[in-house]
Enzyme design. Structure first.
Site, PDB file in Angstrom:
ATOM      1  N   ASP A  50     -25.110  -9.814  14.308  1.00 31.63           N
ATOM      2  CA  ASP A  50     -25.129 -10.968  15.202  1.00 31.63           C
ATOM      3  C   ASP A  50     -24.144 -12.033  14.712  1.00 31.63           C
ATOM      4  OD1 ASP A  50     -27.082  -9.876  16.817  1.00 31.63           O
ATOM      5  OD2 ASP A  50     -28.732 -10.770  15.699  1.00 31.63           O
ATOM      6  N   TYR A  78     -30.870  -6.501   3.726  1.00 29.94           N
ATOM      7  CA  TYR A  78     -30.513  -7.869   4.094  1.00 29.94           C
ATOM      8  C   TYR A  78     -31.185  -8.866   3.156  1.00 29.94           C
ATOM      9  CZ  TYR A  78     -29.537  -5.715   8.678  1.00 29.94           C
ATOM     10  OH  TYR A  78     -29.078  -4.917   9.695  1.00 29.94           O
ATOM     11  N   ASP A  92     -33.547 -16.902  16.305  1.00 28.55           N
ATOM     12  CA  ASP A  92     -32.589 -17.294  15.267  1.00 28.55           C
ATOM     13  C   ASP A  92     -32.014 -18.661  15.616  1.00 28.55           C
ATOM     14  OD1 ASP A  92     -30.579 -16.886  17.236  1.00 28.55           O
ATOM     15  OD2 ASP A  92     -30.326 -14.807  16.639  1.00 28.55           O
ATOM     16  N   ARG A 183     -34.822 -10.431  13.036  1.00 25.82           N
ATOM     17  CA  ARG A 183     -35.293 -11.608  13.785  1.00 25.82           C
ATOM     18  C   ARG A 183     -36.765 -11.442  14.172  1.00 25.82           C
ATOM     19  NH1 ARG A 183     -32.232 -11.846  18.895  1.00 25.82           N
ATOM     20  NH2 ARG A 183     -31.506  -9.749  18.384  1.00 25.82           N
TER      21      ARG A 183
END
Length: 314
Positions: A50, A78, A92, A183
């Site tokens: 993203d 991540y 987000d 997310r």
């Protein structure tokens, strides 16, 4: 008299560039910029990050694009910062903040909730995603104010590590299977804590065997010469390093590149014991050097079935 400016000839570059994608860039924009800087004919990426996210974005050039889909199936790692107590419509920082709640949780409560999200779990894909319904991405419905029912999908959280909590920001390390939405994970953790949440930051640190510490930034690429940029490319088989290997002699290599299935046992060639995907090399007996020929499926009775072939190997 008008001066004619010659277009620079694009280069047939083969290999993998590990880019540290900057915040605010789409994966496609970062790919286009890197492709121009390397002056490459053909390029593709291995799954999007993203725009608000940063970190490892493997870019494939030339023959490596044939194997880019392999990283779509790879596990990903991540580091993320979850903002507790604030909910956004996208999950987000890119969306609108729609609700705030009081945050009154302890580290012990957070650690207990994290245990619920380890292992095999179900996730409902977000409306702000590229998943399609009737040929139309979900995010287009979301922008029109339409919310559709989405079926929960199984994903696996291999590791969910508490890093630190500085209220209201919770930092986590996550290693997960393909198809996992960090997310949604952040939002679900917020719901379980009773305060809601959205992602404040997301940085991808690993894709399969590829790691963030080996990346280069766009700013670094811009400052380099063309020769320096090309020297950064990892070989095509960097994308296949998780698969067992099969090494063929010259004659079997020729047959393999013609698309023929080969009985490795009959030919007296060593091979992995496990069936499935393998990477295939040709060996030069004089120099002992190896050349990647492509990928194959190792089937029953030690049969090697060609899959994707390197065109430059002929």
């Amino acid at each position: 008299m008008n001066q004619v400016i010659k277009k620079k000839t694009r280069l047939n570059i083969n290999g993998v560039l590990l880019l540290d994608k900057p915040v605010g860039w789409s994966s496609n924009d970062a790919l286009i910029k890197a492709k121009r800087l390397l002056n490459a004919v053909k390029a593709g990426h291995t799954g999007t990050l993203d725009p608000f996210a940063t970190g490892l974005l493997p870019l494939c050039f030339g023959e490596a694009t044939k194997f880019s889909a392999d990283l779509l199936d790879a596990d990903k790692t991540y580091q993320t910062v979850v903002h507790l107590g604030v909910i956004s419509n996208t999950g987000d920082t890119e969306g609108e903040l729609v609700q705030t709640c009081e945050v009154n949780v302890t580290e012990a409560q957070i650690r207990a909730v994290l245990e619920q999200f380890k292992g095999d779990i179900l996730q409902v894909p977000p409306m702000y995603s590229a998943l399609k319904r009737d040929g139309k991405p979900l995010y287009e419905y979301a922008r029109e104010g339409v919310t559709l029912e989405r079926e929960a999908r199984p994903v696996t959280i291999h590791q969910l590590e508490f890093v630190k909590y500085e209220a209201p920001f919770l930092t986590l390390n996550v290693c997960c299977s393909k198809g996992t939405y960090i997310r949604v994970l952040g939002e679900d953790i917020g719901k379980a804590l009773g305060c809601g949440a959205h992602l404040n930051a997301l940085r991808r640190t690993q894709v399969g065997h590829l790691r963030l510490e080996n990346t280069v930034t766009l700013d670094q690429l811009i400052a380099m010469s063309e020769e320096q940029r090309n020297s950064l490319l990892a070989p095509v088989d960097a994308l296949l390093s998780s698969f067992p290997e099969v090494v063929l002699n010259e004659e079997l290599s020729r047959r393999f590149l013609q698309g023929q299935r080969i009985s490795l046992a009959k030919e007296g060639m060593t091979h992995p014991s496990q069936l499935g995907r393998v990477r295939v090399y040709r060996i030069d007996n004089e120099s002992s050097s190896r050349q990647l020929l492509g990928s194959a499926q190792l089937q029953e009775f030690s049969v090697l079935a060609p899959e994707r072939l390197i065109s430059t190997a002929h």
